[in-house]
Design a protein around this motif. Structure first.
Motif, PDB file in Angstrom:
ATOM      1  N   SER A 255     -10.907  35.344  37.228  1.00  0.00           N
ATOM      2  CA  SER A 255      -9.600  35.665  36.673  1.00  0.00           C
ATOM      3  C   SER A 255      -9.220  34.672  35.568  1.00  0.00           C
ATOM      4  CB  SER A 255      -8.552  35.645  37.787  1.00  0.00           C
ATOM      5  OG  SER A 255      -7.293  36.030  37.303  1.00  0.00           O
ATOM      6  N   TYR A 256      -9.426  33.403  35.837  1.00  0.00           N
ATOM      7  CA  TYR A 256      -9.091  32.373  34.835  1.00  0.00           C
ATOM      8  C   TYR A 256      -9.950  32.528  33.590  1.00  0.00           C
ATOM      9  CZ  TYR A 256      -9.172  27.828  32.528  1.00  0.00           C
ATOM     10  OH  TYR A 256      -9.146  26.822  31.592  1.00  0.00           O
ATOM     11  N   ASP A 257     -11.253  32.738  33.773  1.00  0.00           N
ATOM     12  CA  ASP A 257     -12.172  32.824  32.642  1.00  0.00           C
ATOM     13  C   ASP A 257     -11.861  34.033  31.771  1.00  0.00           C
ATOM     14  OD1 ASP A 257     -14.697  31.878  31.304  1.00  0.00           O
ATOM     15  OD2 ASP A 257     -15.338  33.907  31.883  1.00  0.00           O
ATOM     16  N   ARG A 258     -11.605  35.199  32.408  1.00  0.00           N
ATOM     17  CA  ARG A 258     -11.318  36.398  31.633  1.00  0.00           C
ATOM     18  C   ARG A 258      -9.982  36.291  30.888  1.00  0.00           C
ATOM     19  NH1 ARG A 258     -14.591  40.879  32.137  1.00  0.00           N
ATOM     20  NH2 ARG A 258     -16.674  40.066  32.578  1.00  0.00           N
ATOM     21  N   TYR A 259      -8.978  35.754  31.558  1.00  0.00           N
ATOM     22  CA  TYR A 259      -7.685  35.638  30.893  1.00  0.00           C
ATOM     23  C   TYR A 259      -7.759  34.633  29.734  1.00  0.00           C
ATOM     24  CZ  TYR A 259      -2.738  34.899  30.059  1.00  0.00           C
ATOM     25  OH  TYR A 259      -1.507  34.817  29.464  1.00  0.00           O
ATOM     26  N   ARG A 260      -8.541  33.563  29.892  1.00  0.00           N
ATOM     27  CA  ARG A 260      -8.695  32.566  28.836  1.00  0.00           C
ATOM     28  C   ARG A 260      -9.360  33.177  27.602  1.00  0.00           C
ATOM     29  NH1 ARG A 260     -12.867  29.332  27.537  1.00  0.00           N
ATOM     30  NH2 ARG A 260     -14.023  30.024  29.388  1.00  0.00           N
ATOM     31  N   LYS A 261     -10.259  34.139  27.845  1.00  0.00           N
ATOM     32  CA  LYS A 261     -11.007  34.722  26.737  1.00  0.00           C
ATOM     33  C   LYS A 261     -10.250  35.825  26.023  1.00  0.00           C
ATOM     34  CE  LYS A 261     -15.617  33.681  28.553  1.00  0.00           C
ATOM     35  NZ  LYS A 261     -16.869  34.255  29.119  1.00  0.00           N
ATOM     36  N   ASN A 262      -9.577  36.721  26.781  1.00  0.00           N
ATOM     37  CA  ASN A 262      -8.971  37.877  26.117  1.00  0.00           C
ATOM     38  C   ASN A 262      -7.443  37.968  26.238  1.00  0.00           C
ATOM     39  OD1 ASN A 262      -8.467  38.923  28.755  1.00  0.00           O
ATOM     40  ND2 ASN A 262     -10.534  39.803  28.781  1.00  0.00           N
ATOM     41  N   ARG A 263      -6.841  37.100  27.064  1.00  0.00           N
ATOM     42  CA  ARG A 263      -5.387  37.044  27.210  1.00  0.00           C
ATOM     43  C   ARG A 263      -4.786  38.381  27.633  1.00  0.00           C
ATOM     44  NH1 ARG A 263      -3.865  31.773  27.609  1.00  0.00           N
ATOM     45  NH2 ARG A 263      -5.170  30.551  26.208  1.00  0.00           N
ATOM     46  N   ARG A 264      -5.517  39.161  28.383  1.00  0.00           N
ATOM     47  CA  ARG A 264      -5.007  40.436  28.871  1.00  0.00           C
ATOM     48  C   ARG A 264      -4.525  40.287  30.321  1.00  0.00           C
ATOM     49  NH1 ARG A 264      -9.400  44.908  26.652  1.00  0.00           N
ATOM     50  NH2 ARG A 264      -9.083  44.479  24.432  1.00  0.00           N
ATOM     51  N   MET A 265      -3.432  41.006  30.649  1.00  0.00           N
ATOM     52  CA  MET A 265      -2.801  40.835  31.958  1.00  0.00           C
ATOM     53  C   MET A 265      -3.680  41.340  33.104  1.00  0.00           C
ATOM     54  SD  MET A 265      -0.133  39.109  31.871  1.00  0.00           S
ATOM     55  CE  MET A 265       0.318  39.435  33.560  1.00  0.00           C
ATOM     56  N   TRP A 266      -4.558  42.323  32.833  1.00  0.00           N
ATOM     57  CA  TRP A 266      -5.375  42.830  33.926  1.00  0.00           C
ATOM     58  C   TRP A 266      -6.265  41.738  34.500  1.00  0.00           C
ATOM     59  CZ3 TRP A 266     -10.577  42.304  33.765  1.00  0.00           C
ATOM     60  CH2 TRP A 266     -11.203  42.141  32.524  1.00  0.00           C
ATOM     61  N   ALA A 267      -6.609  40.753  33.683  1.00  0.00           N
ATOM     62  CA  ALA A 267      -7.474  39.673  34.159  1.00  0.00           C
ATOM     63  C   ALA A 267      -6.765  38.759  35.155  1.00  0.00           C
ATOM     64  CB  ALA A 267      -7.969  38.849  32.971  1.00  0.00           C
ATOM     65  N   VAL A 268      -5.440  38.816  35.168  1.00  0.00           N
ATOM     66  CA  VAL A 268      -4.677  37.956  36.081  1.00  0.00           C
ATOM     67  C   VAL A 268      -4.631  38.528  37.488  1.00  0.00           C
ATOM     68  CG1 VAL A 268      -2.388  36.930  36.493  1.00  0.00           C
ATOM     69  CG2 VAL A 268      -3.276  37.122  34.163  1.00  0.00           C
ATOM     70  N   TRP A 269      -4.778  39.857  37.620  1.00  0.00           N
ATOM     71  CA  TRP A 269      -4.587  40.497  38.925  1.00  0.00           C
ATOM     72  C   TRP A 269      -5.474  39.923  40.028  1.00  0.00           C
ATOM     73  CZ3 TRP A 269      -0.151  42.433  39.203  1.00  0.00           C
ATOM     74  CH2 TRP A 269       0.393  43.219  38.198  1.00  0.00           C
TER      75      TRP A 269
END
Length: 362
Positions: free
Chosen positions: A303-317
């Protein structure tokens, strides 16, 4: 259900109504102290509103289930002399072979395999609990046979745990039939893993409902084995999704085969150890916590890695789900007498896992 001790009756099933007339400063009636307290001139009888006949088929089923039943672990409550005496008096007056000393069991209790000695045990748990709570000063509520004294509902031992387990079951059912199957393409390589996740979840919570409805050795083992399968499958699926082992490349296929073999072997060894070697609650808890930590760490990193890369909210779920589950899991560390005789820490843990399941399928 009502148990009559001499002249006074106490209703102890859905709610606990304790007779208050002629009580002393400790909240106990004089007759109760003379009767159940010392066992002199005490006539104990369970009475039900209406007649019921014991069905031969239910007796046969009860005998089969009895093969799975082992003695429950002892607790402070079932070692109390007053509890033992209460059960002995109740069984003598209600569980005898003759009509005078035999009290029929309601059909809905028979369907859940309640026996006369178990009815006496349940009733005496609440008599002793009510007596301790009405003492001056009040005495702490104690466990019986390793469990808190719950008020049953229609013969269900832990109604709120059953209700919240049903909520989890429905969350997985809705996720499968209203989210995954209609919306996820059959060609998507991760689809079978999501489908299996939902099926494992539904099976797990079905056995949880069964166990909290009636606590037998068989239902307890099915609940523990299903919960173990659910946690292990979560650990199995997580690296497949995080590292995309589902993609059809030679190296990933080899790693996936090895990982699948390892997880299957771990589950077989886990069940074999508990079933054939030692039914160890501490080991079972440690094994489930270890598997849970592995997948929680992986999902948090993902979750952290994906949100850091694309800043999309779905990565936070995924990270939010992990945090929610950890907070709900902390309820298992608490162990307090059930509020209103119905809601304890374990049932609240089951309640706390409903929302993460719903959120996960979104």
């Amino acid at each position: 259900m009502t148990i009559t001790t001499g002249r006074r009756s106490r209703r102890l099933d859905g709610g606990c109504e304790l007779g208050r007339e002629n009580t002393d400063q400790h909240g106990q009636s004089a007759h109760t102290r003379k009767g159940l307290g010392r066992g002199t001139r005490c006539k104990s009888r369970i009475t039900y509103g209406g007649r019921s006949r014991i069905q031969l088929g239910l007796v046969a089923v009860a005998l089969i289930i009895a093969l799975f039943v082992a003695p429950a672990s002892a607790s402070y409550g079932d070692r109390l002399p007053e509890f033992k005496e209460c059960v002995q008096i109740c069984e003598r007056e209600n569980c005898g072979p003759d009509a005078e000393h035999h009290t029929p069991i309601p059909l809905h209790h028979q369907l859940l395999l309640w026996t006369c000695p178990q009815e006496c045990d349940y009733t005496c748990q609440h008599i002793i609990t009510a007596r301790r709570q009405s003492a001056n000063p009040p005495l702490p509520t104690v466990q019986f046979h390793g469990k808190w004294p719950f008020h049953r509902f229609l013969g269900i031992q832990e109604p709120f745990s059953v209700l919240f387990s049903l909520g989890n079951f429905l969350a997985h059912y809705d996720g499968l039939y209203n989210k995954i199957l209609p919306n996820m393409p059959a060609s998507y390589s991760l689809r079978p893993y999501y489908v299996m996740l939902a099926y494992v979840g539904m099976i797990t919570w079905f056995f949880s409902m069964l166990f909290h409805t009636r606590d037998f050795v068989a239902t307890e083992q099915l609940d523990y084995f299903a919960a173990g399968a659910s946690v292990l499958y979560g650990m199995y699926y997580t690296p497949i999704r995080v590292f995309r082992l589902d993609r059809n490349t030679p190296r990933r296929r080899s790693v996936l085969r090895a990982w699948t073999t390892l997880c299957v072997a771990l589950y077989i060894a886990h069940v074999a150890y508990l079933k054939l070697w030692d039914w160890d609650y501490g080991y079972n808890m440690a094994a489930n916590v270890a598997c849970g930590l592995v997948q929680n760490v992986l999902w948090s990193w993902f979750s952290y890695d994906r949100y850091r890369k694309n800043r999309r909210m779905w990565a936070v779920w995924p990270g939010l789900v992990v945090a929610w589950v950890l907070c709900a899991m902390s309820l298992e560390l608490l162990d307090f007498p059930p509020l209103w005789g119905c809601v304890d820490a374990h049932s609240l843990w089951h309640f706390g896992t409903i929302a993460p399941a719903v959120l996960w399928y979104k």
